[in-house]
Motif scaffolding. Structure first.
Motif, short mmCIF file in Angstrom:
data_model
loop_
_atom_site.label_atom_id
_atom_site.label_comp_id
_atom_site.label_asym_id
_atom_site.label_seq_id
_atom_site.Cartn_x
_atom_site.Cartn_y
_atom_site.Cartn_z
N VAL A 149 -8.59 7.31 -2.42
CA VAL A 149 -8.03 5.96 -2.47
C VAL A 149 -8.11 5.50 -3.91
O VAL A 149 -9.12 5.75 -4.60
N PRO A 207 -5.44 0.14 -0.39
CA PRO A 207 -5.50 0.02 1.08
C PRO A 207 -5.55 -1.46 1.48
O PRO A 207 -6.43 -2.18 1.06
N SER A 264 0.86 -1.18 0.00
CA SER A 264 0.00 0.00 0.00
C SER A 264 0.90 1.24 0.00
O SER A 264 1.87 1.30 0.76
#
Ligand SMILES: [Zn+2]
Length: 204
Positions: A74, A48, A34
């Motif tokens: 994200v 994530p 990540s």
């Protein structure tokens, strides 16, 4: 300008042929790599990784000093679950993936909120590049940092060993395409951040 990029979790595979392991069954829980990318006015977390909320927050905190609510966006490289295990821990952020991956995740209905199809660039500075082979709709992120081209590859590159042999993982859908994608990355990247390993330089 990209201000910095930081690896939040260094991933590992559930089974690794380069460690002499069989690919028949998992030997350990998988964890994806990540990566946090920071620029003017944005903090984007790619893939994530942690299913557990406390662990996700702890990994982010120990590597960046940030809390999950500080993440603006994200990005998910592909629809495999291990690359969005931690998505739900970022309810304040926008959620992006390339159109095909976003559709696949949204079809599962697991988050109660859709992942948005990402434009070709995120926050001007981060370019989406198609990197098919592991999955057909796989996309990686390319950015410039301190004069170097960094590619956050996701599972277009599993680990450094898989990269050396231009090899797909046991669950990759098209091994020839995966190898061609890695050749293309070799021609355009200085640093690769693989999907399940630490980052490494590209040898010229
Ligand atoms: Zn995958």
């Amino acid at each position: 300008m990209i201000e910095r990029w930081d690896i939040i979790t260094i991933g590992n595979l559930s089974r690794n042929r380069y460690w002499g392991e069989s690919e028949e069954r998992p030997l350990r829980p998988t964890l994806c790599t990540s990566t946090l990318i920071t620029g003017p006015g944005f903090r984007l977390l790619a893939d994530p990784s942690c299913e557990d909320a406390e662990r996700m927050a702890a990994e982010l905190g120990r590597r960046s000093g940030l809390k999950p609510e500080s993440i603006d966006a994200v990005f998910i490289t592909h629809h495999h679950g291990d690359h969005h295990f931690g998505l739900k821990h970022f309810p304040h952020a926008r959620w992006f993936a390339a159109a095909g991956a976003a559709a696949a995740i949204n079809e599962s209905g697991q988050y109660g909120r859709p992942v948005e199809p990402a434009p070709g660039r995120l926050f001007d500075e981060i370019e989406l590049i198609p990197t098919p082979g592991h999955t057909l709709d796989h996309h990686s992120l390319r950015l410039q940092s301190e004069g170097l081209v960094v590619v956050v590859a996701g599972d277009a590159v599993m680990t450094r060993d898989f990269w050396r042999e231009r090899r797909g993982y046991f669950n990759s859908v098209d091994f020839d395409l995966a190898a061609r994608t890695m050749d293309e990355l070799a021609a355009c990247a200085d640093i690769i951040v693989p999907g399940h390993d630490n980052c490494f330089p590209v040898r010229r």
